[in-house]
Scaffold this motif. Structure first.
Motif, PDB file in Angstrom:
ATOM      1  N   GLN A   1       1.689   8.713 -12.262  1.00  0.00           N
ATOM      2  CA  GLN A   1       1.524   7.272 -12.350  1.00  0.00           C
ATOM      3  C   GLN A   1       0.901   6.728 -11.083  1.00  0.00           C
ATOM      4  O   GLN A   1       1.154   7.219  -9.980  1.00  0.00           O
ATOM      5  CB  GLN A   1       2.848   6.562 -12.652  1.00  0.00           C
ATOM      6  N   LYS A   2       0.077   5.729 -11.262  1.00  0.00           N
ATOM      7  CA  LYS A   2      -0.575   5.040 -10.156  1.00  0.00           C
ATOM      8  C   LYS A   2      -0.241   3.567 -10.268  1.00  0.00           C
ATOM      9  O   LYS A   2      -0.316   2.985 -11.359  1.00  0.00           O
ATOM     10  CB  LYS A   2      -2.078   5.257 -10.194  1.00  0.00           C
ATOM     11  N   ILE A   3       0.136   2.965  -9.149  1.00  0.00           N
ATOM     12  CA  ILE A   3       0.631   1.592  -9.174  1.00  0.00           C
ATOM     13  C   ILE A   3      -0.354   0.668  -8.477  1.00  0.00           C
ATOM     14  O   ILE A   3      -0.711   0.888  -7.310  1.00  0.00           O
ATOM     15  CB  ILE A   3       2.022   1.477  -8.520  1.00  0.00           C
ATOM     16  N   LYS A   4      -0.776  -0.324  -9.206  1.00  0.00           N
ATOM     17  CA  LYS A   4      -1.595  -1.387  -8.631  1.00  0.00           C
ATOM     18  C   LYS A   4      -0.675  -2.447  -8.050  1.00  0.00           C
ATOM     19  O   LYS A   4       0.246  -2.906  -8.708  1.00  0.00           O
ATOM     20  CB  LYS A   4      -2.489  -2.001  -9.717  1.00  0.00           C
ATOM     21  N   ASN A   5      -0.894  -2.804  -6.800  1.00  0.00           N
ATOM     22  CA  ASN A   5      -0.106  -3.845  -6.115  1.00  0.00           C
ATOM     23  C   ASN A   5       1.379  -3.495  -6.035  1.00  0.00           C
ATOM     24  O   ASN A   5       2.244  -4.322  -6.331  1.00  0.00           O
ATOM     25  CB  ASN A   5      -0.282  -5.208  -6.796  1.00  0.00           C
ATOM     26  N   PHE A   6       1.668  -2.256  -5.637  1.00  0.00           N
ATOM     27  CA  PHE A   6       3.059  -1.855  -5.418  1.00  0.00           C
ATOM     28  C   PHE A   6       3.718  -2.843  -4.454  1.00  0.00           C
ATOM     29  O   PHE A   6       3.174  -3.180  -3.400  1.00  0.00           O
ATOM     30  CB  PHE A   6       3.103  -0.442  -4.839  1.00  0.00           C
ATOM     31  N   GLN A   7       4.911  -3.328  -4.820  1.00  0.00           N
ATOM     32  CA  GLN A   7       5.623  -4.308  -4.001  1.00  0.00           C
ATOM     33  C   GLN A   7       6.537  -3.581  -3.017  1.00  0.00           C
ATOM     34  O   GLN A   7       7.494  -2.931  -3.411  1.00  0.00           O
ATOM     35  CB  GLN A   7       6.420  -5.263  -4.884  1.00  0.00           C
ATOM     36  N   ALA A   8       6.220  -3.729  -1.733  1.00  0.00           N
ATOM     37  CA  ALA A   8       6.970  -3.033  -0.694  1.00  0.00           C
ATOM     38  C   ALA A   8       7.557  -4.030   0.286  1.00  0.00           C
ATOM     39  O   ALA A   8       7.103  -5.177   0.392  1.00  0.00           O
ATOM     40  CB  ALA A   8       6.065  -2.050   0.042  1.00  0.00           C
ATOM     41  N   GLN A   9       8.569  -3.578   0.989  1.00  0.00           N
ATOM     42  CA  GLN A   9       9.168  -4.359   2.071  1.00  0.00           C
ATOM     43  C   GLN A   9       9.132  -3.524   3.341  1.00  0.00           C
ATOM     44  O   GLN A   9       9.522  -2.357   3.340  1.00  0.00           O
ATOM     45  CB  GLN A   9      10.612  -4.725   1.741  1.00  0.00           C
ATOM     46  N   GLN A  10       8.680  -4.130   4.426  1.00  0.00           N
ATOM     47  CA  GLN A  10       8.628  -3.452   5.709  1.00  0.00           C
ATOM     48  C   GLN A  10       9.426  -4.250   6.726  1.00  0.00           C
ATOM     49  O   GLN A  10       9.148  -5.429   6.953  1.00  0.00           O
ATOM     50  CB  GLN A  10       7.177  -3.282   6.173  1.00  0.00           C
ATOM     51  N   CYS A  11      10.435  -3.612   7.307  1.00  0.00           N
ATOM     52  CA  CYS A  11      11.328  -4.296   8.245  1.00  0.00           C
ATOM     53  C   CYS A  11      11.045  -3.833   9.671  1.00  0.00           C
ATOM     54  O   CYS A  11      10.958  -2.629   9.942  1.00  0.00           O
ATOM     55  CB  CYS A  11      12.791  -4.018   7.890  1.00  0.00           C
ATOM     56  N   THR A  12      10.904  -4.790  10.557  1.00  0.00           N
ATOM     57  CA  THR A  12      10.741  -4.521  11.975  1.00  0.00           C
ATOM     58  C   THR A  12      11.700  -5.423  12.744  1.00  0.00           C
ATOM     59  O   THR A  12      12.328  -6.316  12.168  1.00  0.00           O
ATOM     60  CB  THR A  12       9.300  -4.785  12.434  1.00  0.00           C
ATOM     61  N   VAL A  13      11.802  -5.197  14.046  1.00  0.00           N
ATOM     62  CA  VAL A  13      12.657  -6.006  14.907  1.00  0.00           C
ATOM     63  C   VAL A  13      11.778  -6.740  15.905  1.00  0.00           C
ATOM     64  O   VAL A  13      10.947  -6.118  16.585  1.00  0.00           O
ATOM     65  CB  VAL A  13      13.695  -5.128  15.642  1.00  0.00           C
ATOM     66  N   ASP A  14      11.928  -8.071  15.993  1.00  0.00           N
ATOM     67  CA  ASP A  14      11.062  -8.842  16.875  1.00  0.00           C
ATOM     68  C   ASP A  14      11.574  -8.833  18.312  1.00  0.00           C
ATOM     69  O   ASP A  14      12.561  -8.158  18.639  1.00  0.00           O
ATOM     70  CB  ASP A  14      10.890 -10.273  16.346  1.00  0.00           C
ATOM     71  N   ASN A  15      10.912  -9.599  19.159  1.00  0.00           N
ATOM     72  CA  ASN A  15      11.251  -9.607  20.584  1.00  0.00           C
ATOM     73  C   ASN A  15      12.635 -10.175  20.864  1.00  0.00           C
ATOM     74  O   ASN A  15      13.178  -9.974  21.956  1.00  0.00           O
ATOM     75  CB  ASN A  15      10.199 -10.405  21.362  1.00  0.00           C
ATOM     76  N   ASN A  16      13.197 -10.889  19.889  1.00  0.00           N
ATOM     77  CA  ASN A  16      14.531 -11.459  20.055  1.00  0.00           C
ATOM     78  C   ASN A  16      15.607 -10.602  19.388  1.00  0.00           C
ATOM     79  O   ASN A  16      16.721 -11.067  19.161  1.00  0.00           O
ATOM     80  CB  ASN A  16      14.580 -12.880  19.500  1.00  0.00           C
TER      81      ASN A  16
END
Length: 747
Positions: free
Chosen positions: A555-570
């Motif tokens: 299967q190939k997904i168009k517009n796969f919905q992902a979440q990317q979490c990072t930590v900011d300067n605070n």
């Protein structure tokens, strides 16, 4: 300890009642669902919205009946990880995506209020949306349907469906049952305590009507411990379900179901702890006794806060046999409320740290209304079809959730980095997701052995967000309108009486999202997810009842919905939703399930699922991770659950059961950091016990994760800062050894 003693007393009392049941109960046969492998050599499923033999359905399916669910102690949605190699469920606290599951590596992990799941959860033919159940009790069968299921199932099912069927009321006799599981932290090597009590009563009301009432109490101590108080976190959940079945005529069937559940969670429950830190952070944590490392489940804080959740709903299903077809109407309403202090109220839960991040109380309310109409043909004709319409309206409201970040420069001198009165003031959100779909699927019987399949679903919908951001004093209205046609085509051929091959091509659909980032960022839309999938498979029956299910998929997904979490300067964890075009999942899977022969039931399976980011994809650490495995998606997974029973006397049988999972290395972030991956590992458990020959009473010793392997639910780098030098992890019950006693009594 008071709670544990009370629970043991309740269980002992229930056992005494069961063992002293009157003679009429001894004569009554215990209920056995006719659609389970242990009750019939044919395994019956409802994967195509009607009852069919699993070997005749052109979908890769893993089936777990009631006996398997109970021997594996599948008491919660998270426990379903262990029943199917293709299924993963990683529910981090605060995620609201109706189950948080992935199938063949494809799923949705998000904190966004406007998101829905890739793996749909359906209970008694009702789509749960984001008001999903947590505890599983009095369940007859769980079917894991793999690949897009958008033709026949409502709401979003772009990766697959977890199709759950509870036990139906029985017109014929009164029956009751009580079963329990007890473990205590520190006893027999158990790393946390858990007491589960389930009960059910079936009462015939007339020759054509009966009611079934079931309930559960699930009380857990740990896995997290507050070193400041020495106490394990308490997580307590309670639920009840009532189901009325009435057949006023031989053509009309009415099912009315209502359920209610509530939970209480102390100090965030299973939330982040420190597993790797820099020397400076380790020195701060040492002031209260925290030792970072794999499997650390300790935190330390003077704070004391509690979160509450309640989830309830009801459904009315009416089936009318208006020959030559059957009409079905299913009306359902579900609601959930989350109040108090959620998991992230005190993010680090470490008072000695110089930096402190805290969120204010939450007040989140969700309601879901669904209405489905179906018409189904008889199964003994040239064109066998199901068609209908489905409407859903899901609304979620969130009160402002404040954020504060405080930095201690030296004792007595603390300054705010994010002021909850301004930048951290939060927002009022109201999200409405409304959709209407028309669907149909038909099977053409070209010959006794050859069948062709064709189906489609047209969906139109509107997703809207009304927001007032107190940080910026700005009101906004964001709308996403969608129109989509999904389809399925294929064929199947009977090679022999017990062997069938099939091939299908399908296109699925998962609605869009409206991401709700913190100020000063403004809400934005995430496009719908469109998978195109191809599958071929073989199903056969071995030894008269053991089902083999082999499939290959792409299967190939168009517009796969992902979440990317990072930590900011605070030191604030910031999660951003986005589309990724070109995600692929391909591989092969084999499953065996059912009864091999009298005395031996065995469910086992293995999957190879290469689910990858597209070429050139840049991860959160700035490195190219194109072609690498998706986060939360093991490339290989093996599951095994089996039980062997043998008589030890004329009235007693002994049994031994195994429950084993093996996974290859798993990454938990969309980057190339090895520090937030977990090695390949085994999770081994099982039970040893005795039961009466008539299967009325049983007693067993059980163990889960016997080798105490610390598989995390989630990992996050930059916790609290400095990249891979500091790592936080969330551990759940699957992450630690549990040993205890279980019992079952039917009367």
């Amino acid at each position: 300890m008071r709670k544990i003693n009370l629970t043991i007393a309740v269980l002992a009392g229930a056992s005494a009642i069961a063992l002293s049941a009157p003679a009429f109960a001894q004569d009554a046969a215990p209920q056995a669902a006719a659609d389970t492998p242990d009750a019939n050599s044919d395994i019956i499923v409802t994967a195509q919205r009607k009852a069919e033999k699993v070997t005749e359905v052109p979908i890769s399916i893993t089936v777990a009946n009631a006996a398997q669910l109970e021997r594996q102690q599948v008491n919660t949605m998270n426990d379903l990880n262990r029943i199917a190699p293709s299924l993963e469920i990683q529910q981090a606290p605060g995620q609201n995506t109706g189950g948080g599951g992935s199938i063949r590596g494809i799923g949705t992990q998000t904190f966004s209020a406007g998101a829905v799941a890739s793996v749909g959860v359906v209970v008694d033919q009702v789509s749960q949306g984001n008001a999903n159940i947590s505890d599983l009790f009095d369940v007859s069968r769980v079917e894991v349907l793999k690949g897009p299921q958008g033709t026949l199932f409502g709401l979003t099912t772009s990766a697959g469906v977890i199709n759950i069927t509870t036990n139906a009321p029985d017109f014929n006799s009164f029956s009751a049952r009580v079963r329990g599981e007890v473990s205590d932290a520190g006893t027999a090597g158990s790393k946390f305590g858990n007491q589960v009590l389930q009960g059910v009563v079936n009462v015939p009301l007339a020759s054509n009507a009966a009611i079934r009432v079931s309930g559960v109490a699930n009380m857990r101590q740990g896995v997290n411990r507050n070193l400041t108080t020495g106490n394990l976190n308490d997580t307590d959940r309670y639920g009840v379900r009532a189901r009325l079945l009435w057949e006023p005529t031989d053509k009309l069937t009415v099912n009315v179901i209502g359920d209610y559940a509530k939970s209480r969670i102390e100090n965030g429950g299973d939330f982040f702890t420190f597993v790797k830190t820099s020397a400076s952070v380790a020195a701060e944590l040492a002031n209260c006794g925290i030792v970072p490392g794999e499997g650390n489940s300790n935190y330390c804080t003077d704070s004391s806060y509690v979160g509450h959740n309640e989830n309830y709903g009801g459904s009315l299903q009416i089936d009318y046999e208006a020959e030559p077809f059957t009409l079905t109407s299913i009306t359902a309403l579900r609601k959930s409320n989350e109040t108090g202090y959620g998991a992230a109220s005190n993010v680090f839960r470490a008072d000695p740290l110089a930096i402190q991040v805290a969120n204010g109380p939450v007040n989140r309310r969700l309601s879901l209304f669904t209405q489905e109409f179906r018409i189904s043909s008889p199964s003994d004709q040239f064109l066998e079809y199901t068609a209908g319409a489905f409407y859903s309206r899901q609304k979620q409201t969130r009160d402002p959730e404040t954020l504060s970040v405080m930095l201690t420069l030296f004792p007595g001198m603390t300054i705010p980095l994010v002021d909850p009165a301004t930048a951290g003031a939060g927002a009022n959100d109201s999200i409405v997701d409304e959709s209407l779909a028309f669907f149909g699927q038909g099977t053409f019987h070209l010959s006794p052995s050859l069948r062709l399949i064709a189906g489609g679903r047209y969906t139109t919908g509107r997703l809207s967000l009304d927001r007032y951001n107190y940080a910026t004093s700005v009101a906004s209205d964001t709308v996403l309108n969608v129109d989509n046609f999904s389809y399925k085509f294929g064929g199947q051929y009977d090679l022999a009486r017990n062997t069938m091959v099939y091939a299908t091509a399908s296109r699925g659909f998962k609605g869009g999202q409206i991401a709700t980032p913190s100020a000063p960022a403004v809400p934005f839309t995430v496009l719908p997810e469109i998978p195109t999938a191809y599958e071929a498979g073989l199903k056969t029956t071995l030894f008269g009842g053991w089902v083999a299910d082999l499939s290959v998929f792409y299967q190939k997904i168009k517009n796969f919905q992902a979440q990317q979490c990072t930590v900011d300067n605070n030191s604030v964890i910031s999660c951003v939703q986005r589309n990724i075009d070109g995600v692929k999942s391909r591989g092969a899977e084999i499953n065996f399930f059912g009864k091999v022969f009298d005395g031996l039931s065995l469910n086992t399976g293995f999957i190879y699922a290469k689910a990858t980011y597209p070429g050139g994809f840049i991860g959160t650490d700035g490195t190219d991770i194109g072609g690498s495995q998706l986060a939360y998606a093991p490339k290989y997974k093996f599951t095994l659950s089996g039980e062997y029973e043998a008589p030890v006397s004329s009235r007693l049988n002994a049994f031994v059961a195994a429950d084993t999972v093996w996974k290859s290395r798993v990454r938990y972030e969309a980057n190339s950091r090895d520090e937030t991956t977990f090695r390949s590992h085994w999770l081994v458990g099982g039970r040893v016990g005795i039961r009466t020959e008539d299967d009325r009473y049983s007693l067993a010793i059980f163990g889960r994760n016997l080798f105490n392997v610390h598989e995390p639910s989630l990992m996050q780098s930059d916790f609290p800062a400095d990249g891979a030098a500091n790592i936080g992890a969330i551990y759940g019950p699957q992450s630690f050894r549990q040993v205890g006693l279980s019992f079952d009594a039917k009367f």
